[in-house]
Design a protein around this motif. Sequence first.
Motif, short mmCIF file in Angstrom:
data_model
loop_
_atom_site.label_atom_id
_atom_site.label_comp_id
_atom_site.label_asym_id
_atom_site.label_seq_id
_atom_site.Cartn_x
_atom_site.Cartn_y
_atom_site.Cartn_z
N ARG A 24 3.04 -6.55 12.91
CA ARG A 24 1.65 -6.13 13.14
C ARG A 24 1.40 -6.15 14.64
O ARG A 24 1.36 -7.21 15.26
CB ARG A 24 0.66 -7.07 12.43
CG ARG A 24 -0.79 -6.57 12.56
CD ARG A 24 -1.83 -7.48 11.91
NE ARG A 24 -1.56 -7.78 10.52
CZ ARG A 24 -1.67 -6.92 9.51
NH1 ARG A 24 -2.04 -5.67 9.75
NH2 ARG A 24 -1.40 -7.28 8.28
N ARG A 45 -3.80 -2.33 -3.50
CA ARG A 45 -3.45 -3.19 -2.36
C ARG A 45 -2.78 -4.41 -2.99
O ARG A 45 -3.43 -5.42 -3.29
CB ARG A 45 -4.71 -3.57 -1.57
CG ARG A 45 -5.26 -2.37 -0.79
CD ARG A 45 -6.62 -2.62 -0.20
NE ARG A 45 -6.70 -3.82 0.59
CZ ARG A 45 -6.34 -3.94 1.88
NH1 ARG A 45 -5.86 -2.91 2.53
NH2 ARG A 45 -6.48 -5.08 2.51
N ASP A 92 -9.81 -4.78 8.10
CA ASP A 92 -9.24 -6.00 7.50
C ASP A 92 -8.34 -6.76 8.47
O ASP A 92 -7.79 -7.80 8.11
CB ASP A 92 -8.48 -5.68 6.20
CG ASP A 92 -7.28 -4.78 6.43
OD1 ASP A 92 -7.13 -4.24 7.54
OD2 ASP A 92 -6.49 -4.61 5.48
N THR A 93 -8.20 -6.26 9.70
CA THR A 93 -7.40 -6.98 10.70
C THR A 93 -8.14 -7.06 12.04
O THR A 93 -7.58 -6.68 13.09
CB THR A 93 -6.03 -6.31 10.89
OG1 THR A 93 -6.21 -4.91 11.10
CG2 THR A 93 -5.11 -6.55 9.72
N GLU A 116 0.83 -1.20 0.00
CA GLU A 116 0.00 0.00 0.00
C GLU A 116 0.87 1.26 0.00
O GLU A 116 1.96 1.27 0.58
CB GLU A 116 -0.88 0.01 1.26
CG GLU A 116 -1.71 -1.26 1.43
CD GLU A 116 -2.52 -1.28 2.72
OE1 GLU A 116 -2.50 -0.27 3.46
OE2 GLU A 116 -3.17 -2.31 2.97
N HIS A 133 -0.71 -6.75 -2.10
CA HIS A 133 -0.77 -8.07 -1.44
C HIS A 133 -2.12 -8.73 -1.65
O HIS A 133 -2.22 -9.95 -1.72
CB HIS A 133 -0.43 -7.93 0.05
CG HIS A 133 -1.24 -6.90 0.76
ND1 HIS A 133 -1.29 -5.58 0.35
CD2 HIS A 133 -2.06 -6.98 1.83
CE1 HIS A 133 -2.09 -4.91 1.16
NE2 HIS A 133 -2.58 -5.73 2.05
MG LIG Z 1 -3.50 -5.33 5.87
#
Ligand SMILES: [Mg+2]
Length: 240
Positions: free
Chosen positions: A38, A228, A50-51, A26, A230
């Motif tokens: 993370r 995005r 998204d997490t 990103e 990934h």
């Molecule tokens: Mg992510």
Amino acid sequence: MKPPAVSDVARDLVVNETFGPTFQGEGPSTGRYAHFIRLFGCHLSCAWCDTPQTHDPARYDLAAEQQVLSIDDILSWLASTPAELLVITGGEPLLQPRALERLLCTIRERALAADIEIETSGTIPPTDLLTSAVTRFNVSPKLAHSGLRRHQRVRPAVLRHFAGTGKAIWKFVVQETGDLDEVQELVGTYDLKPVWIMPEGTDSATVLARMRLLAEPVLARRWHLSTRLHTLLWENDRGH
Ligand SMILES: [Mg+2]
Ligand SMILES: Nc1nc2[nH]cc(C(=O)O)c2c(=O)[nH]1
Ligand code: SF4
């Protein structure tokens, strides 16, 4: 607003996952060889997060999703896998500022990463030490479609602080072209630049479809468009 789920213990970080090498997916460094940390915990609860494994007890066993890693553990991991770009994300990484300061200052001293980026929601101001340690803050103020109340997602003093660091880029998660007016309002009010528009989506078909819809309107406003990467490559698989 929910209370922060994470206490700030200066020698340890509460981590959800470390991963890499992969590509930064990103923003301005998209495509760069990168390693990720993370961090666990977020004080917000965006509808399309998204997490959610970093903070949502309704959907995840949060005890199983967090690991307490010492700064030395993380330094050993980095020393064994030289990082070109280290990305600190979450959750909300700025909930653990003291331990993060220690980690990032040591990474700089030992030259364990050429560049360091922090992904953040722009609701918590960074400390001066963090600001000097990072290459860039990728700041993502949330729009109304996040479902958050405005006072939760737009913190004027924090936005001004980030803008004043000279190290912030502004990455807005957008679902449809109509959202761009809301971005414009924030950008104009707080003088945010440079602006990156990124499609919301956790599957490649959605990301691509939204990028196609957004491309011309984003060009017309002279903003940047992020993919995005990934998600295009690996869908929503963890570890990328
Ligand atoms: Mg992510
Ligand atoms: N490859 C990859 N790039 C990313 N850039 C920001 C990410 C994030 O989750 O904040 C992310 C991520 O999860 N994976
Ligand atoms: S700020 Fe980020 S991690 Fe927190 S709920 Fe929103 S999208 Fe998820």
